[in-house]
Write a protein that holds these residues in place. Structure first.
Motif, mmCIF file in Angstrom:
data_model
loop_
_atom_site.group_PDB
_atom_site.id
_atom_site.type_symbol
_atom_site.label_atom_id
_atom_site.label_comp_id
_atom_site.label_asym_id
_atom_site.label_seq_id
_atom_site.Cartn_x
_atom_site.Cartn_y
_atom_site.Cartn_z
ATOM 1 N N GLY A 129 0.817 -1.200 0.000
ATOM 2 C CA GLY A 129 0.000 0.000 0.000
ATOM 3 C C GLY A 129 0.852 1.251 0.000
ATOM 4 O O GLY A 129 2.087 1.196 0.071
ATOM 5 N N TYR A 130 0.170 2.393 -0.088
ATOM 6 C CA TYR A 130 0.859 3.679 -0.031
ATOM 7 C C TYR A 130 0.136 4.545 0.991
ATOM 8 O O TYR A 130 -1.094 4.711 0.932
ATOM 9 N N PHE A 132 -1.160 7.695 2.736
ATOM 10 C CA PHE A 132 -1.494 9.108 2.649
ATOM 11 C C PHE A 132 -1.873 9.574 4.053
ATOM 12 O O PHE A 132 -3.017 9.911 4.327
ATOM 13 N N GLY A 133 -0.896 9.535 4.969
ATOM 14 C CA GLY A 133 -1.176 9.904 6.345
ATOM 15 C C GLY A 133 -2.107 8.917 7.003
ATOM 16 O O GLY A 133 -1.739 7.761 7.251
ATOM 17 N N SER A 134 -3.343 9.342 7.236
ATOM 18 C CA SER A 134 -4.279 8.529 8.002
ATOM 19 C C SER A 134 -5.072 7.544 7.151
ATOM 20 O O SER A 134 -5.962 6.888 7.660
ATOM 21 N N TRP A 135 -4.790 7.456 5.857
ATOM 22 C CA TRP A 135 -5.454 6.429 5.051
ATOM 23 C C TRP A 135 -4.462 5.817 4.084
ATOM 24 O O TRP A 135 -3.463 6.414 3.724
ATOM 25 N N MET A 136 -4.766 4.583 3.691
ATOM 26 C CA MET A 136 -3.822 3.807 2.887
ATOM 27 C C MET A 136 -4.567 2.899 1.914
ATOM 28 O O MET A 136 -5.199 1.920 2.320
ATOM 29 N N GLY A 173 -7.040 -9.067 -4.495
ATOM 30 C CA GLY A 173 -8.021 -8.046 -4.177
ATOM 31 C C GLY A 173 -7.385 -6.695 -3.950
ATOM 32 O O GLY A 173 -6.176 -6.501 -4.156
ATOM 33 N N ALA A 174 -8.218 -5.752 -3.520
ATOM 34 C CA ALA A 174 -7.769 -4.394 -3.264
ATOM 35 C C ALA A 174 -8.639 -3.789 -2.179
ATOM 36 O O ALA A 174 -9.775 -4.236 -1.947
ATOM 37 N N GLY A 175 -8.098 -2.773 -1.527
ATOM 38 C CA GLY A 175 -8.875 -2.134 -0.477
ATOM 39 C C GLY A 175 -8.258 -0.834 -0.039
ATOM 40 O O GLY A 175 -7.275 -0.343 -0.629
ATOM 41 N N ALA A 176 -8.841 -0.267 0.995
ATOM 42 C CA ALA A 176 -8.317 0.953 1.599
ATOM 43 C C ALA A 176 -8.562 0.868 3.099
ATOM 44 O O ALA A 176 -9.601 0.391 3.540
ATOM 45 N N ALA A 188 -12.088 -1.161 4.052
ATOM 46 C CA ALA A 188 -13.027 -1.710 3.078
ATOM 47 C C ALA A 188 -12.200 -2.467 2.048
ATOM 48 O O ALA A 188 -11.175 -1.963 1.573
ATOM 49 N N GLU A 189 -12.636 -3.683 1.706
ATOM 50 C CA GLU A 189 -11.805 -4.539 0.851
ATOM 51 C C GLU A 189 -12.668 -5.418 -0.043
ATOM 52 O O GLU A 189 -13.726 -5.918 0.380
ATOM 53 N N TYR A 190 -12.232 -5.588 -1.275
ATOM 54 C CA TYR A 190 -12.815 -6.574 -2.187
ATOM 55 C C TYR A 190 -11.814 -7.699 -2.388
ATOM 56 O O TYR A 190 -10.608 -7.453 -2.577
ATOM 57 N N SER A 191 -12.291 -8.957 -2.354
ATOM 58 C CA SER A 191 -11.425 -10.119 -2.575
ATOM 59 C C SER A 191 -12.094 -11.078 -3.565
ATOM 60 O O SER A 191 -13.308 -11.313 -3.484
ATOM 61 N N TYR A 192 -11.279 -11.619 -4.461
ATOM 62 C CA TYR A 192 -11.716 -12.712 -5.325
ATOM 63 C C TYR A 192 -10.958 -13.962 -4.897
ATOM 64 O O TYR A 192 -9.728 -13.931 -4.737
ATOM 65 N N ILE A 193 -11.668 -15.068 -4.699
ATOM 66 C CA ILE A 193 -11.051 -16.319 -4.248
ATOM 67 C C ILE A 193 -11.365 -17.404 -5.270
ATOM 68 O O ILE A 193 -12.542 -17.660 -5.583
#
Length: 656
Positions: A129-130, A132-136, A173-176, A188-193
């Motif tokens: 991740g990257y 941005f202070g209080s969120w990633m 997947g991806a999320g924040a 919050a995250e989306y995952s494909y399995i």
């Protein structure tokens, strides 16, 4: 606008319903210099999933509640991991999680010779991740596994076999993730399995083989608690990563409860009889209690719960059932349900105030003693009615259903014991009156709730003192209108044609019928850390029990003593007993071979069911309590020909 006020806005947006929002650029810049994503963390998640198990697998429809049923329905579970933030703001980490589906949506199930289902999924993933202070924002991917099974049915749709297999595969997947307050973050995250295909050979059941090939999509909202570089250890300076907030809270509990009984006298047995050979079963629940302040006097509470295991005999065979954690919807693998979600609005009437401590489903603050409270949503009726300081919580005190409730109150509920509805309460310093309207099940022991008919209860609570020792008396009246059959009507039809099965008759004559009754509930402190309690309850006993258990009359009482008298102030010892009874119509129905919600021996030599229970709760530390419990039940299921039953229980309970 100062930083603390901005922070409260972040909390409300990020936690109340999992609807995550970003602060403005100024807020992000303000926190960028102080927030670091490095550290170990644990947490939980809740969400919704779907996908496919492959063609021709007849997947079980799992409950979506307000969303469509699917192969997973609502999902929930746990995660744990470690992240390292570098000077260039990139964050690398590793995370493991497990997700569990909902119970079956019975209304959506269609006849089929077999049904496939997925029991759980697990993953072990890398994260990049990257910050941005209080969120990633982040990307994630790695190894996945899971377990499926196939329910095979006979001609009447009873399950005759449930073979299962493990699967392995991959996930991406991806999320924040967003810093919320203290050491908490929300994500919050989306995952494909994608799991491997497994062949189920069903030739032994005269069925074709099927390939179960899971492809699962999951959307998850979660909360994580971050510890720092050393697991379980708070920062050395004692400070949290961010300021704490009074506008939300989170608590959790977990309870593991095994029970066993040795062989009993059993000259005959029916479909719902307690087995004569003895048995060992266990239940396990884990619950999150999430609360958020919405506005002045407005609060929202959400309690997702994982439950696994079975009561003795699948929660059948005793009217005063010995395990208050046992659900009628037991499962071999954990199942997730959103047990509570409700809005609470308090209107203060002025005058004297009282402190409200931080607790599960209770936000800290102050409130007027004179107040009106409105609650709308999903909850257990026992959350607000029939309370008692000494016998109310099977996770902490007495375990038997007839001890922690007014057992003849057939309170409306689905199989785990919850309903949807509304409650109103007027509270004064020395008394309160509260009333509620609720959904009822569509039929006895149904998991489907409806407003087509309904249930209501009114309760008066008086508070007083005797020789400066506080006490309370609660008086309640209730009525439910549900789709039930009448005992005398079923017996009359069976008398004209004895070849008919009385349970088939009962199912055929169900219509909207009323059940009403009353309860009284008293508690009295007699010395410091010593209290007495007593309950009495009654219902008319003419129509089938709809929701709770097969009891038309009940009295119970006992003694609770805290361990301060022997140097263990957090320990508790309890001793109590209950006597349960049935109406004459209910007795005759069971004697004719009828089945109740929990009992039915095929015949009946009627006597009152009598229960003795004692327990010792030993506090291991501030979080965990270990309880030893013994119950002696005479005339189980009101049958003098069977029993008695000696039930031995252990209970490990944690609160966080």
């Amino acid at each position: 606008m100062n930083r603390d006020r901005r922070y409260r806005k972040h909390v409300l947006a990020g936690v109340a319903l999992g609807a995550l929002a970003l602060g403005g650029p100024a807020a992000a810049a303000d926190m960028a210099a102080v927030y670091d994503w490095t550290g170990f963390y644990i947490g939980g998640h809740f969400g919704y999933g779907g996908g496919s198990l492959g063609p021709g697998t007849n997947p079980l429809p799992e409950q979506g509640v307000f969303l469509p049923h699917s192969v997973t329905g609502l999902i929930g579970g746990y995660q744990a991991g470690y992240s390292r933030q570098f000077s260039n703001r990139f964050v690398l980490g590793i995370e493991a999680d497990a997700s569990f589906p909902s119970p079956m949506d019975g209304a959506a199930l269609r006849p089929a010779p077999f049904n496939a289902t997925i029991d759980y999924t697990g993953t072990l993933r890398g994260r990049i991740g990257y910050a941005f202070g209080s969120w990633m924002p982040y990307l994630t991917g790695g190894f996945a596994w899971g377990h499926t099974h196939v329910n095979i049915h006979d001609d009447v749709r009873d399950i005759i076999s449930s073979p299962g297999q493990y699967h392995t595969g991959w996930t991406a997947g991806a999320g924040a993730e967003f810093a919320v307050s203290g050491n908490w973050s929300a994500k919050a995250e989306y995952s494909y399995i994608d799991l491997s295909r497994r062949l189920y050979d069903l030739s032994g059941f005269a069925l074709p083989g099927i390939n179960v090939d899971p492809r699962i999509h999951l959307v998850k909202l979660g909360l994580n608690y971050r510890f720092g570089d050393t697991p379980w250890i708070a920062p050395a300076d004692g400070k949290t990563l961010l300021p704490e907030s009074n506008d939300w809270n989170i608590h959790a509990q977990t309870t593991f409860l095994p029970q066993a009984y040795p062989s009993i006298r059993s000259p005959y047995a029916g479909a719902y009889s307690l087995p004569g050979a003895g048995q060992l079963q266990e239940t396990w629940t884990t619950t999150a209690f999430i609360g958020a302040r919405l506005w002045q006097g407005g609060e929202f509470y959400f309690n997702p719960e994982l439950a696994q295991g079975f009561g003795l005999n699948g929660t059948l065979g005793l009217a005063g059932f010995p395990n208050g954690e046992a659900q009628k919807a037991g499962a071999a693998f954990p199942k997730i349900r959103p047990q509570r979600y409700y809005i609470k609005q308090t209107f203060g009437l002025g005058g004297e105030q009282e402190d409200v401590p931080d607790a599960a489903n209770q936000l800290a603050g102050k409130r007027d003693i004179d107040r009106v409270t409105l609650i709308v949503g999903r909850f257990a009726i026992g959350d607000f009615f029939d309370g008692n300081s000494y016998a109310k919580d099977p996770r902490a005190d007495f375990m038997n259903w007839a001890m922690w409730s007014s057992a003849a109150y057939d309170f409306p509920a689905d199989l785990p014991g919850y309903t949807r509805g509304a409650v109103a309460e007027l509270n004064r310093k020395d008394w309160a009156v509260r009333a509620g309207l609720f959904q009822v099940p569509t039929a006895p022991n149904s998991d489907i709730l409806t407003f087509k008919t309904g249930g209501a209860v009114v309760e008066f609570e008086g508070r007083y003192a005797i020789f400066d020792q506080p006490g309370k008396l609660r008086l309640g009246a209730f009525g439910n209108r549900g789709n039930t059959g009448n005992y005398r009507d079923a017996l009359a039809i069976e008398a004209t044609n004895p070849a008919l099965d009385i349970n088939t008759i009962m199912a055929g004559i169900r219509r909207d019928n009323l059940k009403y009754g009353f309860y009284a509930n008293a508690e009295q402190q007699i010395a410091r850390d010593v209290g007495l309690f007593a309950r009495a309850s009654w219902n008319d006993g003419q129509n089938e029990i709809l929701s709770f258990t097969d009891i038309d009359r009940s009295i119970s009482g006992g003694l609770s003593v805290k361990g301060s008298y022997w140097g263990r102030p957090s320990d508790t010892i309890g001793i109590g007993g209950a006597v349960n009874g049935l109406s004459s119509a209910h007795r005759d129905y069971l004697a004719a071979g009828g089945l109740g919600l929990l009992i039915g021996d095929g015949q009946l030599n009627y006597r009152n069911e009598r229960i003795f229970e004692t327990y010792y709760a030993y506090a291991l530390n501030k979080q965990f309590t270990l309880t030893a419990d013994y119950q002696f039940i005479t005339n189980p299921a009101y049958n003098a020909d069977r029993g008695p039953v000696h039930i031995f229980s252990g209970r490990l309970h944690g609160e966080f």
